[in-house]
Design an enzyme around this catalytic site. Structure first.
Site, PDB file in Angstrom:
ATOM      1  N   GLU A 103      19.001 -17.122  50.507  1.00  0.00           N
ATOM      2  CA  GLU A 103      18.544 -18.015  49.441  1.00  0.00           C
ATOM      3  C   GLU A 103      18.011 -17.283  48.211  1.00  0.00           C
ATOM      4  O   GLU A 103      17.806 -17.894  47.164  1.00  0.00           O
ATOM      5  CB  GLU A 103      17.465 -18.952  49.993  1.00  0.00           C
ATOM      6  N   GLU A 134      19.445  -9.503  72.035  1.00  0.00           N
ATOM      7  CA  GLU A 134      18.076  -9.175  71.627  1.00  0.00           C
ATOM      8  C   GLU A 134      17.424  -8.159  72.552  1.00  0.00           C
ATOM      9  O   GLU A 134      16.391  -7.568  72.214  1.00  0.00           O
ATOM     10  CB  GLU A 134      17.213 -10.428  71.570  1.00  0.00           C
TER      11      GLU A 134
END
Length: 319
Positions: A103, A134
């Site tokens: 963004e 992860e």
């Protein structure tokens, strides 16, 4: 006699026991006493209980404003020196980092490489969970090495639990290379087994649904990320008063927003604002200095360059 298997199996069992003990001590993995009967509630009471817990998040974030301010200063300094802000996370935390990075270009006119987000499991993990990724600290190291980090960069890890190996790998590699390192987590700092340069720990307590860190933990991390990137961009001169003025005109809505910004700050009507925006080649800050200072495009660009992109300073220097 029951066999425990070979050495590798025994090692795996011991590692799993360590992980179990770690999770057992995390506040985010505890049962929330305020929601233990939520499965009996109607929709309105479910919403009320979630909202009641969410209200605690802002208060928890407010306790960490000095640390957040430090992060803002570090990121602003890094960007001014040509460095980057690099987010690393897994699952929800990773998605939040990628989202925040994505963004920045349309909102603040940054180059895509200035703020980047990395998630364990890569692009596919943005849409479909890649849970085992992860658990590999070497993947975090490899992802950081892939972008050739330097001491000018800031490496920011995101992990609600504070223990995600992927994130630890990226942070430790960043520390080795002399990068500034920041860790955003929602468990107390005392529970961490890593010591980056700055820890922003926002303990939000037990989740509404035990272990569902996409809820309060994610809200807290998103709030902190909003402050860090927005604050750093303000310190880069990408906001005039309280308006984002370095937006990229990538669609019709943003073009019209740019014209409206020029009209709000000046006495120009729609037609005149459109013209000056066109003359500025779609660069809103240049158009504003042209409109407010009575300058040509070249003069406005020089003023902005001289004053590091700050419109206020550029205009004040002409008074």
């Amino acid at each position: 006699m029951i066999s425990l298997g070979g050495p590798q199996e025994e090692t795996d069992i011991l590692m799993n026991e360590v992980l179990f003990k770690q999770l057992n001590n995390l506040k985010t993995e505890q049962r929330n006493p305020n929601t233990q009967d939520i499965d009996l509630d109607d929709a309105l009471n479910i919403a009320k209980k979630i909202n009641n817990e969410d209200q605690k998040v802002a208060e928890a974030v407010s306790e960490k404003l000095p640390q957040i301010a430090q992060a803002i200063d570090w990121v602003a300094q890094a960007l001014s020196l040509g460095g980057r802000l690099l987010f690393f996370g897994a699952g929800t935390s990773g998605r939040l980092g990628v989202l925040d990075a994505a963004e920045c270009p349309p909102t603040f006119g940054t180059k895509p490489e200035q703020v980047q987000g990395f998630i364990a499991g890569g692009e596919a993990a943005m849409f479909v969970a890649q849970e085992k990724a992860e658990d590999q600290d070497d993947i975090g190291i490899a992802d950081l090495n892939m972008v050739y980090p330097t001491q000018a960069d800031v490496v920011c890890g995101l992990a609600a639990s504070g223990r995600t190996p992927y994130v630890h790998g990226a942070l430790r590699r960043g520390m080795e290379l002399g990068c500034k390192t920041i860790f955003i987590t929602t468990v107390p700092k005392q529970q961490l087994t890593i010591s980056p340069d700055l820890v922003i720990d926002v303990p939000v307590g037990p989740e509404v649904i035990m272990g569902s860190t996409r809820m309060k933990s994610a809200t807290a991390q998103k709030m902190v990320l909003n402050m860090i990137t927005t604050g750093a961009m303000i310190r880069q001169g990408k906001v005039y008063e309280n308006v984002m003025v370095d937006l990229m005109l990538t669609n019709a809505k943003l073009v019209e927003r740019a014209k409206r910004i020029i009209m709000n700050f000046s006495s120009l009507d729609y037609k005149a604002a459109s013209k000056v925006l066109e003359q500025a080649n779609g660069h809103v800050k240049t158009a504003l200095v042209m409109a407010l200072g009575g300058k040509s495009k070249e003069q406005a660009e020089l003023l902005l360059e001289t004053h590091q992109g700050f419109i206020r300073k550029a205009l004040k220097s002409q008074n």
